[in-house]
Motif scaffolding. Sequence first.
Motif, PDB file in Angstrom:
ATOM      1  N   MET A 110     -18.341 100.479  -9.754  1.00 15.85           N
ATOM      2  CA  MET A 110     -16.914 100.096  -9.482  1.00 15.85           C
ATOM      3  C   MET A 110     -16.475  99.362  -9.928  1.00 15.85           C
ATOM      4  SD  MET A 110     -16.096 100.181  -5.663  1.00 15.85           S
ATOM      5  CE  MET A 110     -16.194 101.997  -4.759  1.00 15.85           C
ATOM      6  N   ASN A 111     -15.990  98.317  -9.860  1.00 21.84           N
ATOM      7  CA  ASN A 111     -15.170  97.521 -10.636  1.00 21.84           C
ATOM      8  C   ASN A 111     -14.514  96.527  -9.187  1.00 21.84           C
ATOM      9  OD1 ASN A 111     -15.610  97.374 -13.065  1.00 21.84           O
ATOM     10  ND2 ASN A 111     -13.320  98.811 -13.504  1.00 21.84           N
ATOM     11  N   TYR A 112     -15.022  95.501  -9.202  1.00 22.17           N
ATOM     12  CA  TYR A 112     -14.980  94.060  -7.157  1.00 22.17           C
ATOM     13  C   TYR A 112     -14.540  93.155  -8.389  1.00 22.17           C
ATOM     14  CZ  TYR A 112     -17.760  97.002  -4.488  1.00 22.17           C
ATOM     15  OH  TYR A 112     -18.550  97.868  -3.529  1.00 22.17           O
ATOM     16  N   PRO A 113     -13.206  93.126  -8.114  1.00 22.31           N
ATOM     17  CA  PRO A 113     -12.028  91.835  -7.932  1.00 22.31           C
ATOM     18  C   PRO A 113     -13.004  90.843  -7.557  1.00 22.31           C
ATOM     19  CG  PRO A 113     -11.330  93.252  -6.704  1.00 22.31           C
ATOM     20  CD  PRO A 113     -12.038  93.767  -6.643  1.00 22.31           C
ATOM     21  N   VAL A 114     -13.095  89.276  -8.560  1.00 18.64           N
ATOM     22  CA  VAL A 114     -13.682  88.029  -8.848  1.00 18.64           C
ATOM     23  C   VAL A 114     -13.540  87.159  -8.660  1.00 18.64           C
ATOM     24  CG1 VAL A 114     -15.887  87.101  -9.759  1.00 18.64           C
ATOM     25  CG2 VAL A 114     -15.610  89.060  -9.213  1.00 18.64           C
ATOM     26  N   LEU A 115     -12.857  86.445  -7.721  1.00 20.18           N
ATOM     27  CA  LEU A 115     -12.390  84.856  -7.534  1.00 20.18           C
ATOM     28  C   LEU A 115     -12.866  84.055  -7.761  1.00 20.18           C
ATOM     29  CD1 LEU A 115      -9.996  83.570  -5.988  1.00 20.18           C
ATOM     30  CD2 LEU A 115     -10.923  83.583  -4.148  1.00 20.18           C
ATOM     31  N   ILE A 116     -12.213  83.175  -8.737  1.00 22.39           N
ATOM     32  CA  ILE A 116     -13.532  82.148  -9.966  1.00 22.39           C
ATOM     33  C   ILE A 116     -12.556  80.508  -9.256  1.00 22.39           C
ATOM     34  CG2 ILE A 116     -14.030  81.253 -11.907  1.00 22.39           C
ATOM     35  CD1 ILE A 116     -14.024  84.217 -12.942  1.00 22.39           C
ATOM     36  N   LEU A 117     -12.792  79.895  -8.781  1.00 22.66           N
ATOM     37  CA  LEU A 117     -12.609  78.307  -8.113  1.00 22.66           C
ATOM     38  C   LEU A 117     -12.864  77.999  -9.052  1.00 22.66           C
ATOM     39  CD1 LEU A 117     -11.590  79.381  -4.435  1.00 22.66           C
ATOM     40  CD2 LEU A 117      -9.976  79.161  -6.826  1.00 22.66           C
ATOM     41  N   ASP A 127      -4.295  92.950  -7.117  1.00 17.57           N
ATOM     42  CA  ASP A 127      -3.052  92.735  -6.466  1.00 17.57           C
ATOM     43  C   ASP A 127      -2.960  92.248  -5.367  1.00 17.57           C
ATOM     44  OD1 ASP A 127      -1.887  92.511  -9.061  1.00 17.57           O
ATOM     45  OD2 ASP A 127      -0.887  94.494  -9.922  1.00 17.57           O
ATOM     46  N   HIS A 128      -3.868  93.400  -4.821  1.00 18.29           N
ATOM     47  CA  HIS A 128      -4.314  92.899  -3.297  1.00 18.29           C
ATOM     48  C   HIS A 128      -4.678  91.677  -2.823  1.00 18.29           C
ATOM     49  CE1 HIS A 128      -5.064  93.832   1.071  1.00 18.29           C
ATOM     50  NE2 HIS A 128      -6.373  93.462   0.202  1.00 18.29           N
ATOM     51  N   HIS A 129      -6.008  91.024  -3.329  1.00 24.03           N
ATOM     52  CA  HIS A 129      -6.058  90.279  -2.901  1.00 24.03           C
ATOM     53  C   HIS A 129      -5.350  88.806  -3.563  1.00 24.03           C
ATOM     54  CE1 HIS A 129      -9.764  91.786  -2.009  1.00 24.03           C
ATOM     55  NE2 HIS A 129      -9.892  92.726  -2.311  1.00 24.03           N
ATOM     56  N   ARG A 130      -4.479  88.612  -4.793  1.00 23.51           N
ATOM     57  CA  ARG A 130      -3.939  87.892  -4.929  1.00 23.51           C
ATOM     58  C   ARG A 130      -2.360  87.508  -3.719  1.00 23.51           C
ATOM     59  NH1 ARG A 130      -0.712  87.954  -9.626  1.00 23.51           N
ATOM     60  NH2 ARG A 130       0.180  85.696  -9.334  1.00 23.51           N
ATOM     61  N   LYS A 131      -2.236  88.460  -3.018  1.00 21.76           N
ATOM     62  CA  LYS A 131      -1.257  88.151  -1.871  1.00 21.76           C
ATOM     63  C   LYS A 131      -1.812  87.432  -0.906  1.00 21.76           C
ATOM     64  CE  LYS A 131       1.736  92.294  -3.043  1.00 21.76           C
ATOM     65  NZ  LYS A 131       1.249  93.772  -2.924  1.00 21.76           N
ATOM     66  N   GLU A 132      -3.647  88.156  -0.416  1.00 19.55           N
ATOM     67  CA  GLU A 132      -3.358  87.716   0.318  1.00 19.55           C
ATOM     68  C   GLU A 132      -4.245  85.904  -0.236  1.00 19.55           C
ATOM     69  OE1 GLU A 132      -5.387  88.943   3.446  1.00 19.55           O
ATOM     70  OE2 GLU A 132      -3.607  90.932   2.816  1.00 19.55           O
ATOM     71  N   TYR A 133      -4.714  85.807  -0.829  1.00 15.04           N
ATOM     72  CA  TYR A 133      -5.127  84.145  -1.567  1.00 15.04           C
ATOM     73  C   TYR A 133      -3.911  83.771  -2.578  1.00 15.04           C
ATOM     74  CZ  TYR A 133      -8.502  80.790  -2.736  1.00 15.04           C
ATOM     75  OH  TYR A 133      -8.787  79.102  -2.868  1.00 15.04           O
ATOM     76  N   ARG A 134      -3.063  82.799  -2.552  1.00  8.44           N
ATOM     77  CA  ARG A 134      -2.072  82.486  -3.030  1.00  8.44           C
ATOM     78  C   ARG A 134      -2.552  80.968  -4.017  1.00  8.44           C
ATOM     79  NH1 ARG A 134       2.996  84.364  -2.072  1.00  8.44           N
ATOM     80  NH2 ARG A 134       2.746  86.510   0.018  1.00  8.44           N
ATOM     81  N   ILE A 144      -8.668  81.657 -10.647  1.00  9.84           N
ATOM     82  CA  ILE A 144      -9.288  83.356 -11.896  1.00  9.84           C
ATOM     83  C   ILE A 144      -9.671  84.249 -11.022  1.00  9.84           C
ATOM     84  CG2 ILE A 144     -10.048  83.149 -14.317  1.00  9.84           C
ATOM     85  CD1 ILE A 144     -10.167  80.834 -14.474  1.00  9.84           C
ATOM     86  N   TRP A 145      -9.227  84.867 -11.809  1.00  7.66           N
ATOM     87  CA  TRP A 145      -9.311  86.534 -11.419  1.00  7.66           C
ATOM     88  C   TRP A 145     -10.273  86.966 -12.231  1.00  7.66           C
ATOM     89  CZ3 TRP A 145      -9.706  87.825  -6.074  1.00  7.66           C
ATOM     90  CH2 TRP A 145      -8.599  87.008  -5.620  1.00  7.66           C
ATOM     91  N   ALA A 146     -11.675  88.120 -12.023  1.00  7.94           N
ATOM     92  CA  ALA A 146     -11.907  88.932 -13.059  1.00  7.94           C
ATOM     93  C   ALA A 146     -12.393  89.824 -12.112  1.00  7.94           C
ATOM     94  CB  ALA A 146     -13.136  87.844 -13.753  1.00  7.94           C
ATOM     95  N   LEU A 147     -13.040  90.534 -12.935  1.00  5.95           N
ATOM     96  CA  LEU A 147     -13.585  92.296 -12.775  1.00  5.95           C
ATOM     97  C   LEU A 147     -14.681  92.043 -13.063  1.00  5.95           C
ATOM     98  CD1 LEU A 147     -10.830  95.356 -13.253  1.00  5.95           C
ATOM     99  CD2 LEU A 147     -11.225  93.745 -11.011  1.00  5.95           C
TER     100      LEU A 147
END
Length: 136
Positions: A1-8, A65-72, A77-80
């Motif tokens: 499964m490919n999970y989105p990763v939020l990178i700050l 895209d789903h998470h980007r709407k939630e976290y603006r 940076i987003w990765a998988l």
Amino acid sequence: MNYPVLILFKEFTNKFTLAVPDLPGCVNENASIDQGMKNLKEVIAGHLKILAEYGEQIPHAKTIDHHRKEYRDTNAIWALIEFDIVPYLGKSHKINVTLPELLIKQIDDRVSKSEKYKTRSGFIASACMQELEAGN
């Protein structure tokens, strides 16, 4: 499964924070993104192991895209990160499945040429997981 990763990037610590929004608590902080992604695989494995021990459902990955709407946050940076969840789905059971001969040959051919799939059962399990995810 490919999970989105939020990178700050956190300037005050000079480190990157990596988080998997679909798996609450799967977070790590590292000096580099590459090392953070490697460490995140260990964090995810530990998290899924605990879920499996308690018989909890493994969360399906939502889209970036789903998470980007939630976290603006515009600095995000987003990765998988690809993670095999099959070992955390519980004990395997043998079942009888009837499939057309040509389909079995195609599956076996794909398995023999792929590093991703080690067995016919693994291939079928992966295909089933993808179909179940698509239904969400």
